[in-house]
Design an enzyme around this catalytic site. Structure first.
Site, PDB file in Angstrom:
ATOM      1  N   GLY A  13       1.341   4.520  -1.121  1.00 21.72           N
ATOM      2  CA  GLY A  13       1.292   4.481   0.344  1.00 21.72           C
ATOM      3  C   GLY A  13       0.199   3.578   0.870  1.00 21.72           C
ATOM      4  NE  ARG A  16       1.728   3.541   8.585  1.00 24.54           N
ATOM      5  CZ  ARG A  16       2.993   3.719   8.201  1.00 24.54           C
ATOM      6  NH1 ARG A  16       3.744   2.689   7.907  1.00 24.54           N
ATOM      7  NH2 ARG A  16       3.507   4.940   8.131  1.00 24.54           N
ATOM      8  CB  SER A  38       8.810   5.013   0.751  1.00 19.18           C
ATOM      9  OG  SER A  38       8.738   5.293   2.127  1.00 19.18           O
ATOM     10  CB  VAL A  65       5.547   8.767  -4.554  1.00 18.20           C
ATOM     11  CG1 VAL A  65       4.962   7.387  -4.760  1.00 18.20           C
ATOM     12  CG2 VAL A  65       5.105   9.357  -3.212  1.00 18.20           C
ATOM     13  CB  SER A 143      -5.510  16.820   4.861  1.00 12.16           C
ATOM     14  OG  SER A 143      -5.848  17.276   6.159  1.00 12.16           O
ATOM     15  CE1 TYR A 156      -0.533  15.430   6.353  1.00 11.39           C
ATOM     16  CE2 TYR A 156      -2.312  16.898   7.013  1.00 11.39           C
ATOM     17  CZ  TYR A 156      -1.878  15.665   6.573  1.00 11.39           C
ATOM     18  OH  TYR A 156      -2.793  14.665   6.339  1.00 11.39           O
ATOM     19  CB  ALA A 158       2.045  24.565   2.965  1.00 12.28           C
ATOM     20  CE  LYS A 160      -1.965  15.400   2.914  1.00 13.56           C
ATOM     21  NZ  LYS A 160      -1.971  14.232   2.018  1.00 13.56           N
ATOM     22  CB  ILE A 189      -9.070   8.937   8.901  1.00 16.36           C
ATOM     23  CG1 ILE A 189      -9.718   9.985   7.966  1.00 16.36           C
ATOM     24  CG2 ILE A 189      -9.501   7.525   8.542  1.00 16.36           C
ATOM     25  CD1 ILE A 189     -11.233  10.051   7.972  1.00 16.36           C
TER      26      ILE A 189
HETATM   27  P1  NAP Z   1      -0.229   6.203   7.501  1.00 10.73           P
HETATM   28  O1  NAP Z   1      -1.049   5.254   8.297  1.00 10.73           O
HETATM   29  O2  NAP Z   1       0.956   6.828   8.132  1.00 10.73           O
HETATM   30  O3  NAP Z   1       0.220   5.438   6.159  1.00 10.73           O
HETATM   31  C1  NAP Z   1       0.982   6.106   5.194  1.00 10.73           C
HETATM   32  C2  NAP Z   1       1.417   5.125   4.111  1.00 10.73           C
HETATM   33  O4  NAP Z   1       2.178   5.868   3.140  1.00 10.73           O
HETATM   34  C3  NAP Z   1       2.308   4.015   4.608  1.00 10.73           C
HETATM   35  O5  NAP Z   1       2.013   2.811   3.936  1.00 10.73           O
HETATM   36  C4  NAP Z   1       3.702   4.503   4.227  1.00 10.73           C
HETATM   37  O6  NAP Z   1       4.584   3.390   4.090  1.00 10.73           O
HETATM   38  C5  NAP Z   1       3.428   5.214   2.898  1.00 10.73           C
HETATM   39  N1  NAP Z   1       4.422   6.221   2.529  1.00 10.73           N
HETATM   40  C6  NAP Z   1       4.945   7.212   3.294  1.00 10.73           C
HETATM   41  N2  NAP Z   1       5.841   7.921   2.596  1.00 10.73           N
HETATM   42  C7  NAP Z   1       5.870   7.386   1.335  1.00 10.73           C
HETATM   43  C8  NAP Z   1       6.602   7.685   0.154  1.00 10.73           C
HETATM   44  N3  NAP Z   1       7.488   8.689   0.129  1.00 10.73           N
HETATM   45  N4  NAP Z   1       6.385   6.941  -0.949  1.00 10.73           N
HETATM   46  C9  NAP Z   1       5.504   5.902  -0.931  1.00 10.73           C
HETATM   47  N5  NAP Z   1       4.783   5.572   0.164  1.00 10.73           N
HETATM   48  C10 NAP Z   1       4.979   6.306   1.281  1.00 10.73           C
HETATM   49  O7  NAP Z   1      -1.114   7.403   6.942  1.00 10.73           O
HETATM   50  P2  NAP Z   1      -2.718   7.534   6.761  1.00 10.73           P
HETATM   51  O8  NAP Z   1      -3.258   8.144   7.977  1.00 10.73           O
HETATM   52  O9  NAP Z   1      -3.278   6.284   6.229  1.00 10.73           O
HETATM   53  O10 NAP Z   1      -2.759   8.673   5.628  1.00 10.73           O
HETATM   54  C11 NAP Z   1      -2.905   8.394   4.250  1.00 10.73           C
HETATM   55  C12 NAP Z   1      -3.136   9.690   3.518  1.00 10.73           C
HETATM   56  O11 NAP Z   1      -4.311  10.318   4.033  1.00 10.73           O
HETATM   57  C13 NAP Z   1      -2.004  10.708   3.663  1.00 10.73           C
HETATM   58  O12 NAP Z   1      -1.835  11.423   2.469  1.00 10.73           O
HETATM   59  C14 NAP Z   1      -2.523  11.625   4.760  1.00 10.73           C
HETATM   60  O13 NAP Z   1      -1.941  12.883   4.694  1.00 10.73           O
HETATM   61  C15 NAP Z   1      -4.001  11.652   4.415  1.00 10.73           C
HETATM   62  N6  NAP Z   1      -4.855  12.050   5.524  1.00 10.73           N
HETATM   63  C16 NAP Z   1      -4.888  11.314   6.668  1.00 10.73           C
HETATM   64  C17 NAP Z   1      -5.716  11.719   7.708  1.00 10.73           C
HETATM   65  C18 NAP Z   1      -5.854  10.967   8.983  1.00 10.73           C
HETATM   66  O14 NAP Z   1      -6.537  11.448   9.891  1.00 10.73           O
HETATM   67  N7  NAP Z   1      -5.255   9.790   9.131  1.00 10.73           N
HETATM   68  C19 NAP Z   1      -6.476  12.896   7.573  1.00 10.73           C
HETATM   69  C20 NAP Z   1      -6.401  13.606   6.390  1.00 10.73           C
HETATM   70  C21 NAP Z   1      -5.592  13.179   5.376  1.00 10.73           C
HETATM   71  P3  NAP Z   1       6.188   3.532   4.296  1.00 10.73           P
HETATM   72  O15 NAP Z   1       6.387   4.339   5.520  1.00 10.73           O
HETATM   73  O16 NAP Z   1       6.691   2.138   4.373  1.00 10.73           O
HETATM   74  O17 NAP Z   1       6.618   4.200   3.042  1.00 10.73           O
END
Ligand code: NAP
Length: 250
Positions: A13, A16, A38, A65, A143, A156, A158, A160, A189
């Site tokens: 992932g 971005r 994906s 994945v 998270s 979400y 559950a 995490k 974030i």
């Molecule tokens: P994001 O900006 O939405 O980016 C998610 C990335 O994951 C995208 O590149 C997306 O690309 C890819 N993705 C989604 N489903 C996928 C799959 N089935 N297989 C492969 N790639 C996949 O999210 P983010 O905020 O950077 O979050 C990244 C991680 O940090 C996540 O696990 C999220 O739960 C965790 N997190 C984020 C925050 C926050 O505040 N942002 C806080 C706590 C935890 P495609 O859609 O093209 O697949």
């Protein structure tokens, strides 16, 4: 000389947000990087180009994945191209918010299949390779929602919390092969996932709950992931490290 010269890193992932920041941070330290999405091929190719512009090597692999076959395609692609995988960062994650009494079966299954099953699938796919080489670092991105719960996000939270269990179990199972498994648990974030926090009513509600008074940056999460992937963290395994500005989720 970068800290990760000659290391091969797979970041799930990484088109971005946090995954992209992690991929770029490894590249700046000399690693070969496997970028993964994906769906959004354009974003993936853009990150590959940014890495190449930094003078590092990268490939992009489109793979979902949430299926075993997707995870295997990703790890196989990395090994075929770079010959090995030293570091796996399980970052791919999604949210589909709804209150527990309104959530559909599809919303539940989708989030669990990417966040929880996806993490398991990639560990399952890479473990035999790391076991054979008797070395490896796995970092899971969970998270604080998994620690505290989060209103409107039962799927979400559950998923995490499940990643905590995966981290602790995989760490115990793989330690004997020289493989460290750890987990980072970010708070809020600044990424596409938290776009909704730009609305003043949500900002007013959540910002006072963050003692450091601001959202975190993807680069700050990347710094922690790089530390856990480095030799400096060789005696750390099975740990969950929050990076949340001191906040408690509600
Ligand atoms: P994001 O900006 O939405 O980016 C998610 C990335 O994951 C995208 O590149 C997306 O690309 C890819 N993705 C989604 N489903 C996928 C799959 N089935 N297989 C492969 N790639 C996949 O999210 P983010 O905020 O950077 O979050 C990244 C991680 O940090 C996540 O696990 C999220 O739960 C965790 N997190 C984020 C925050 C926050 O505040 N942002 C806080 C706590 C935890 P495609 O859609 O093209 O697949």
């Amino acid at each position: 000389m970068g800290k990760f010269n000659d290391k091969v890193v797979v970041v799930t992932g990484s088109g971005r947000g946090i995954g992209r920041a992690i991929a770029l941070a490894f590249a700046r330290e000399g690693a070969d990087v496997v970028v993964n999405v994906s769906r959004n091929v354009e974003q993936m190719n853009q990150v590959v180009k940014e890495i190449e512009n930094l003078g590092a090597r990268a490939i992009g692999v489109v793979a979902d994945v949430s299926s075993i076959s997707g995870a295997e395609k990703l790890i196989k692609g990395a090994i075929e191209h770079f010959g090995k995988v030293d570091i796996l960062v399980n970052n791919a994650g999604i949210a589909r918010p709804a209150m527990c009494y309104k959530m559909t079966e599809e919303e539940w299954n989708k989030v669990v299949s990417v966040n929880l099953t996806g993490t398991f699938n990639c560990i399952r796919a890479v473990a035999p390779h790391m076991i054979e080489r008797k070395t490896g670092k796995i970092i899971n991105v969970s998270s604080i929602a998994g620690r505290d719960g989060m209103i409107g996000n039962i799927n979400y939270a559950a998923s995490k919390a499940g990643v905590f269990g995966i981290t602790k179990t995989a760490a115990k199972e793989l330690a004997r092969y020289g493989i460290n498994v750890n987990c980072v648990a970010p708070g809020f974030i600044e990424t596409q996932m938290t776009e909704w926090l730009k609305e003043p009513k949500f900002r007013e509600k959540y910002l006072p709950r963050i003692p450091l008074g601001r959202l975190g940056k993807p680069e700050e999460v990347a710094s922690l992931v790089l530390f856990l992937a480095s030799d400096e963290a060789n005696y750390i395994t099975g740990q969950i490290i929050a990076i949340d500005g001191g906040m408690t989720m509600v």
